[in-house]
Write a protein that holds these residues in place. Structure first.
Motif, PDB file in Angstrom:
ATOM      1  N   LEU A 638       5.683   8.245  -9.858  1.00  0.00           N
ATOM      2  CA  LEU A 638       6.576   8.875  -8.882  1.00  0.00           C
ATOM      3  C   LEU A 638       6.142   8.545  -7.457  1.00  0.00           C
ATOM      4  CD1 LEU A 638       8.896  10.845  -8.254  1.00  0.00           C
ATOM      5  CD2 LEU A 638       7.228  12.707  -8.375  1.00  0.00           C
ATOM      6  N   ASN A 639       4.849   8.576  -7.221  1.00  0.00           N
ATOM      7  CA  ASN A 639       4.322   8.224  -5.893  1.00  0.00           C
ATOM      8  C   ASN A 639       4.691   6.781  -5.541  1.00  0.00           C
ATOM      9  OD1 ASN A 639       2.935   8.233  -3.508  1.00  0.00           O
ATOM     10  ND2 ASN A 639       0.907   8.462  -4.406  1.00  0.00           N
ATOM     11  N   ALA A 640       4.542   5.902  -6.505  1.00  0.00           N
ATOM     12  CA  ALA A 640       4.879   4.494  -6.269  1.00  0.00           C
ATOM     13  C   ALA A 640       6.378   4.320  -6.005  1.00  0.00           C
ATOM     14  CB  ALA A 640       4.441   3.656  -7.460  1.00  0.00           C
ATOM     15  N   ARG A 641       7.207   5.063  -6.728  1.00  0.00           N
ATOM     16  CA  ARG A 641       8.660   4.992  -6.495  1.00  0.00           C
ATOM     17  C   ARG A 641       8.996   5.376  -5.060  1.00  0.00           C
ATOM     18  NH1 ARG A 641      11.438   9.005 -10.087  1.00  0.00           N
ATOM     19  NH2 ARG A 641      13.177   8.444  -8.708  1.00  0.00           N
ATOM     20  N   ALA A 642       8.340   6.451  -4.594  1.00  0.00           N
ATOM     21  CA  ALA A 642       8.602   6.900  -3.218  1.00  0.00           C
ATOM     22  C   ALA A 642       8.161   5.838  -2.217  1.00  0.00           C
ATOM     23  CB  ALA A 642       7.892   8.220  -2.966  1.00  0.00           C
ATOM     24  N   LEU A 643       6.987   5.218  -2.458  1.00  0.00           N
ATOM     25  CA  LEU A 643       6.496   4.192  -1.548  1.00  0.00           C
ATOM     26  C   LEU A 643       7.421   2.970  -1.543  1.00  0.00           C
ATOM     27  CD1 LEU A 643       2.676   4.425  -2.338  1.00  0.00           C
ATOM     28  CD2 LEU A 643       3.807   5.083  -0.190  1.00  0.00           C
ATOM     29  N   ILE A 644       7.894   2.608  -2.707  1.00  0.00           N
ATOM     30  CA  ILE A 644       8.812   1.464  -2.780  1.00  0.00           C
ATOM     31  C   ILE A 644      10.104   1.773  -2.024  1.00  0.00           C
ATOM     32  CG2 ILE A 644      10.280   0.144  -4.369  1.00  0.00           C
ATOM     33  CD1 ILE A 644       7.965   0.280  -6.393  1.00  0.00           C
ATOM     34  N   ARG A 645      10.564   3.024  -2.134  1.00  0.00           N
ATOM     35  CA  ARG A 645      11.783   3.380  -1.398  1.00  0.00           C
ATOM     36  C   ARG A 645      11.540   3.321   0.113  1.00  0.00           C
ATOM     37  NH1 ARG A 645      16.619   2.364  -0.852  1.00  0.00           N
ATOM     38  NH2 ARG A 645      17.914   3.993   0.072  1.00  0.00           N
ATOM     39  N   VAL A 646      10.365   3.759   0.545  1.00  0.00           N
ATOM     40  CA  VAL A 646      10.023   3.664   1.973  1.00  0.00           C
ATOM     41  C   VAL A 646      10.013   2.199   2.409  1.00  0.00           C
ATOM     42  CG1 VAL A 646       8.210   4.037   3.695  1.00  0.00           C
ATOM     43  CG2 VAL A 646       8.726   5.821   2.021  1.00  0.00           C
ATOM     44  N   ALA A 647       9.404   1.341   1.581  1.00  0.00           N
ATOM     45  CA  ALA A 647       9.347  -0.089   1.917  1.00  0.00           C
ATOM     46  C   ALA A 647      10.743  -0.690   1.999  1.00  0.00           C
ATOM     47  CB  ALA A 647       8.508  -0.822   0.869  1.00  0.00           C
ATOM     48  N   GLU A 648      11.636  -0.277   1.093  1.00  0.00           N
ATOM     49  CA  GLU A 648      13.005  -0.794   1.120  1.00  0.00           C
ATOM     50  C   GLU A 648      13.717  -0.380   2.415  1.00  0.00           C
ATOM     51  OE1 GLU A 648      13.821  -0.753  -3.733  1.00  0.00           O
ATOM     52  OE2 GLU A 648      14.547   0.886  -2.451  1.00  0.00           O
ATOM     53  N   ARG A 660       5.775  -4.751   4.136  1.00  0.00           N
ATOM     54  CA  ARG A 660       4.752  -5.424   3.346  1.00  0.00           C
ATOM     55  C   ARG A 660       3.569  -4.496   3.059  1.00  0.00           C
ATOM     56  NH1 ARG A 660       5.414  -8.622  -0.112  1.00  0.00           N
ATOM     57  NH2 ARG A 660       4.210  -7.079  -1.207  1.00  0.00           N
ATOM     58  N   LYS A 661       3.131  -3.768   4.081  1.00  0.00           N
ATOM     59  CA  LYS A 661       2.006  -2.847   3.889  1.00  0.00           C
ATOM     60  C   LYS A 661       2.354  -1.754   2.870  1.00  0.00           C
ATOM     61  CE  LYS A 661      -0.088  -3.405   8.476  1.00  0.00           C
ATOM     62  NZ  LYS A 661      -0.425  -2.715   9.754  1.00  0.00           N
ATOM     63  N   THR A 662       3.571  -1.262   2.944  1.00  0.00           N
ATOM     64  CA  THR A 662       3.970  -0.186   2.036  1.00  0.00           C
ATOM     65  C   THR A 662       4.103  -0.710   0.606  1.00  0.00           C
ATOM     66  OG1 THR A 662       5.185   0.802   3.888  1.00  0.00           O
ATOM     67  CG2 THR A 662       5.594   1.697   1.702  1.00  0.00           C
ATOM     68  N   TYR A 663       4.637  -1.936   0.455  1.00  0.00           N
ATOM     69  CA  TYR A 663       4.709  -2.536  -0.888  1.00  0.00           C
ATOM     70  C   TYR A 663       3.307  -2.716  -1.477  1.00  0.00           C
ATOM     71  CZ  TYR A 663       9.724  -3.705  -0.951  1.00  0.00           C
ATOM     72  OH  TYR A 663      11.091  -3.658  -0.993  1.00  0.00           O
ATOM     73  N   MET A 686       7.478  -1.994 -12.800  1.00  0.00           N
ATOM     74  CA  MET A 686       7.712  -1.712 -11.381  1.00  0.00           C
ATOM     75  C   MET A 686       6.938  -2.698 -10.509  1.00  0.00           C
ATOM     76  SD  MET A 686       7.663   2.478 -11.231  1.00  0.00           S
ATOM     77  CE  MET A 686       7.779   2.471  -9.446  1.00  0.00           C
ATOM     78  N   GLN A 687       5.724  -3.055 -10.940  1.00  0.00           N
ATOM     79  CA  GLN A 687       4.945  -4.029 -10.163  1.00  0.00           C
ATOM     80  C   GLN A 687       5.652  -5.378 -10.105  1.00  0.00           C
ATOM     81  OE1 GLN A 687       1.072  -3.769 -12.098  1.00  0.00           O
ATOM     82  NE2 GLN A 687       0.190  -2.927 -10.214  1.00  0.00           N
ATOM     83  N   SER A 688       6.318  -5.730 -11.200  1.00  0.00           N
ATOM     84  CA  SER A 688       7.008  -7.028 -11.231  1.00  0.00           C
ATOM     85  C   SER A 688       8.210  -7.070 -10.290  1.00  0.00           C
ATOM     86  CB  SER A 688       7.465  -7.337 -12.667  1.00  0.00           C
ATOM     87  OG  SER A 688       8.466  -6.417 -13.085  1.00  0.00           O
ATOM     88  N   THR A 689       8.719  -5.900  -9.910  1.00  0.00           N
ATOM     89  CA  THR A 689       9.881  -5.866  -9.001  1.00  0.00           C
ATOM     90  C   THR A 689       9.480  -5.872  -7.530  1.00  0.00           C
ATOM     91  OG1 THR A 689       9.946  -3.433  -8.972  1.00  0.00           O
ATOM     92  CG2 THR A 689      11.188  -4.550 -10.724  1.00  0.00           C
ATOM     93  N   ILE A 690       8.180  -5.693  -7.256  1.00  0.00           N
ATOM     94  CA  ILE A 690       7.722  -5.683  -5.865  1.00  0.00           C
ATOM     95  C   ILE A 690       7.752  -7.112  -5.323  1.00  0.00           C
ATOM     96  CG2 ILE A 690       5.745  -5.256  -4.361  1.00  0.00           C
ATOM     97  CD1 ILE A 690       4.943  -2.963  -6.184  1.00  0.00           C
ATOM     98  N   PRO A 691       8.386  -7.321  -4.190  1.00  0.00           N
ATOM     99  CA  PRO A 691       8.466  -8.685  -3.627  1.00  0.00           C
ATOM    100  C   PRO A 691       7.068  -9.260  -3.363  1.00  0.00           C
ATOM    101  CG  PRO A 691       9.979  -7.209  -2.511  1.00  0.00           C
ATOM    102  CD  PRO A 691       9.117  -6.352  -3.378  1.00  0.00           C
ATOM    103  N   GLN A 692       6.907 -10.564  -3.689  1.00  0.00           N
ATOM    104  CA  GLN A 692       5.634 -11.232  -3.446  1.00  0.00           C
ATOM    105  C   GLN A 692       5.495 -11.592  -1.962  1.00  0.00           C
ATOM    106  OE1 GLN A 692       3.348 -11.644  -5.935  1.00  0.00           O
ATOM    107  NE2 GLN A 692       4.818 -10.417  -7.135  1.00  0.00           N
ATOM    108  N   LYS A 693       4.235 -11.765  -1.565  1.00  0.00           N
ATOM    109  CA  LYS A 693       3.966 -12.128  -0.167  1.00  0.00           C
ATOM    110  C   LYS A 693       4.499 -13.525   0.128  1.00  0.00           C
ATOM    111  CE  LYS A 693      -0.221  -9.315   0.137  1.00  0.00           C
ATOM    112  NZ  LYS A 693      -1.677  -9.290   0.403  1.00  0.00           N
TER     113      LYS A 693
END
Length: 693
Positions: A638-648, A660-663, A686-693
């Protein structure tokens, strides 16, 4: 030798002489045993093959049969919950009927009922066998009760009436049909056997007692050792056996029907002290162990003090008395409104009624049997004393509490009716038909109540209907509607959104009225109630209302309980403490609910991006707070979902560096999910959906 005891014996014999064909039948042991067998069968006829109940059954089995023999035979710290004789009786069930772990459980007739509980990690006898043994012990207890009453001069008809009424009574269902209450029927079996052994040597119907000294001399050497043995077995079956000690003491002083005790002779008092010393020591030991074993179960007495508990007991005791003679509104759980002062009218009304019933009954009893009426009065109150809420647990009133006390009340009222008939002989032709009709009605009500014990859900829903102000009835019913909600949502053959919605509304309404129940603080604290209500809001489409339902976090009206003492050692909060404080996991749940609510707001397209941004950041902070209170991997995700939403949202605002920092922070959080956790595949996805650097 004086003549008074002999005359008393002759009077008793005269009262017990058979005068009719019915008396002759009731005086035969085989006939009486058969009648008691039928009465017991009626209690079990509908529920003998019911699955284990959701209350206590599996815990009792695990702690009785899932432990080594050394633990079964030794004096365990939790002996109050698992007394040795009761524990060994379950081992006997396993020896006689075998292991039923692999047997298909009896399925409930209604598919919406919760599925049967089936222990798999330890041997357990089939449920029907444990109820069969409960019924056997109950039957033998009724038989010993009958033998005892005949020996002390109650008379053929009254002894049969009391024994049959007690055995067939619907209030006994809770002790006989509930596997976990084996201890109750065992304490009745051995307790009544102790009373029967005490009466050894007293005549029944053979000859008048003309020499009371010789009548008991032949059995004197084994009488009290046997009494002590049976009483020890009763105490080691359940602590409530301490309530029978005053009955044994009163029997020594009243000494029916021989009346040999002389208050002015020191030798009589010496014998009394010697005979009562060991049973009294057993009582003291049992109460000491009970205070340790039930330490975590203790709650504040009704109203908060021993005085208010005493006042409240006037209401409870009167309800017990009413239920014994008119058991039309029995319940698996009862709601009790504490009496807080003498200004409460119930104290005076019910207190006066209780005193009047026993005073009039003693006065109305035949003169030569008034000592028996006094004995019955003491029996009723002393057997109820261990459950009189002076030292209270969360269940202030239960049918099983009056199980040992009911014979005393039945004896007193039965003697009063006999005395009334002696004074008004014209009533004689109506006495036995009326008693027979009442017994038949009691037996039918017992047979009817047996159907409720077919499944835990039947008991809960019936209690909720009859006692809506019982906090535990409401809490137990929440589990029923939770299951129904999930059943209607996931039943692949017939999902029903309408019934699912109705189950959710019923589930929520149970918490709505819970805070007004008088015994709520014996079970749950107000903050936990608010959190559970908020947890139901998604099912009602009201997740955004969660913040208003939960209130401030952490709450300022309820304390959080600690799991450690001053020395840093782990402790378990008592049930009473939990009624006034919440566990850390509850606060974690509250943060999780709020985080999910804020995530929903962060995804709303109709909100300005600034508000969505603020909601996403707040969700991340709330999820992080929840994660610090609980090790649940779901909170990490859940914490990671919230962080990903912030990054989006950072990406949407063209802030690539912050995104990038939030991802990266979200990836780091997901990496803390244990590999063996069921949430591990979700975290990897979920990790696989995070955009790569």
């Amino acid at each position: 030798m004086t003549t008074e005891p002999a005359q008393a014996g002759e009077r008793t014999y005269s009262a017990m002489q058979t005068t009719s064909a019915l008396d002759k039948i009731l005086d035969r042991r085989s006939a009486m045993f058969g009648l008691l067998l039928v009465a017991t069968a009626l209690l079990l006829h509908a529920c003998w093959n019911a699955p284990l109940y959701y209350f206590d059954d599996t815990d009792i089995m695990k702690n009785s049969l899932g432990v080594p023999w050394s633990a079964r035979l030794g004096l365990r710290p939790d002996i109050a919950h698992y007394p040795p004789v009761t524990t060994l009786s379950r081992a006997l069930d396993l020896l006689l009927f075998g292991d039923a772990r692999n047997d298909p459980p009896a399925q409930p007739r209604d598919p919406v009922l919760r599925p049967p509980l089936v222990p798999r990690d330890y041997a357990v006898p089939p449920p029907w066998s444990m109820r069969l043994m409960n019924g056997l012990y109950h039957l033998l207890a009724g038989y010993f009760l009958w033998l005892f009453l005949r020996r002390i001069g109650a008379g053929t008809g009254l002894a049969a009436f009391v024994a049959l009424a007690w055995t067939a009574h619907p209030m006994a269902c809770e002790s006989v049909c509930w596997i976990a209450e084996r201890k109750n029927v065992l304490v009745a079996l051995f307790g009544f056997a102790a009373l029967w052994a005490w009466a050894a040597g007293r005549g029944e119907t053979a000859e008048p007692i003309r020499d009371p000294q010789s009548a008991i001399r032949n059995s004197h050497w084994w009488r009290w050792p046997l009494v002590t043995l049976f009483y020890a077995l009763a105490v080691m079956s359940k602590t409530s056996a301490v309530g029978l000690l005053p009955v044994l003491a009163a029997l020594e002083l009243i000494d029916p029907p021989l009346h040999r005790f002389n208050l002015r002779q020191p030798v009589c008092w010496f014998r009394f002290v010697v005979r009562m010393a060991l049973p009294a020591a057993l009582c003291f030991a049992a109460m000491s162990f009970a205070m340790v074993g039930f330490e975590t179960e203790l709650v504040s007495p009704p109203g908060g003090s021993a005085w208010t508990a005493f006042l409240t007991d006037t209401d409870i005791f009167w309800r017990y008395m009413k239920n014994v003679f008119a058991p039309f509104d029995l319940s698996f759980f009862y709601g009790v409104v504490p009496a807080l002062s003498l200004a409460d009218a119930r104290v005076w009304i019910y207190g006066t009624l209780i005193i009047a019933v026993f005073a009039v009954s003693i006065w109305s009893a035949p003169r030569d049997r008034r000592p028996l009426a006094i004995l019955g009065t003491l029996w009723f109150f002393s057997a109820l004393l261990p459950n009189a809420n002076i030292v209270a647990i969360a269940y202030w009133m239960q049918d099983r509490y009056v199980y040992l006390a009911a014979p005393g009340l039945l004896l007193v009222v039965g003697l009063a009716v006999q005395g009334l008939v002696e004074r008004r002989p014209k009533l004689t032709p109506f006495l036995r038909p009326a008693a027979g009709l009442w017994l038949a009605g009691i037996a039918l009500l017992g047979a009817q109540r047996s159907h409720l014990f077919e499944h835990t859900d039947y008991l809960i829903l019936d209690a909720l209907r009859r006692q809506p102000d019982s906090a535990f009835a409401r809490l137990a019913a929440t589990r029923v509607f939770e299951h129904r909600f999930r059943y209607y949502a996931t039943d692949g053959t017939r999902p029903d959104p309408e019934l699912q919605q109705q189950a959710a509304e019923d589930w929520f309404s149970l918490y709505e009225g819970l805070e007004n129940c008088p015994d709520v603080r014996s079970h749950i604290d107000p903050f936990t109630i608010r959190v559970r209500k908020a947890g139901l809001l998604p099912a009602l489409g009201r997740l955004r209302d969660a913040r208003a339902v939960i209130g401030r976090l952490p709450p300022d009206d309820v304390p959080m309980l600690s799991f450690v003492d001053d020395r840093g050692q782990s402790i378990q909060p008592t049930r009473g403490q939990r009624g006034f404080g919440y566990l850390p996991l509850t606060l974690a749940t509250a943060y999780r609910i709020l985080a999910e609510s804020d995530l929903e707001r962060a995804a709303a397209k109709d909100l300005a991006i600034e508000k969505r941004f603020a909601a996403a950041k707040q969700a991340a902070a709330e999820a992080d707070a929840a994660q610090k209170l609980s090790r649940d991997s779901a909170l990490i995700v859940l914490n990671a979902r919230a962080l990903i939403r912030v990054a989006e949202l950072y990406t949407e605002q063209k802030d690539a560096e912050s995104a990038r920092k939030t991802y990266d922070e979200a990836a780091r959080v997901l990496g803390t999910v244990p590999a063996k956790s069921p949430w591990s595949p979700i975290a990897k996805n979920m990790q696989s959906t995070i955009p790569q650097k």
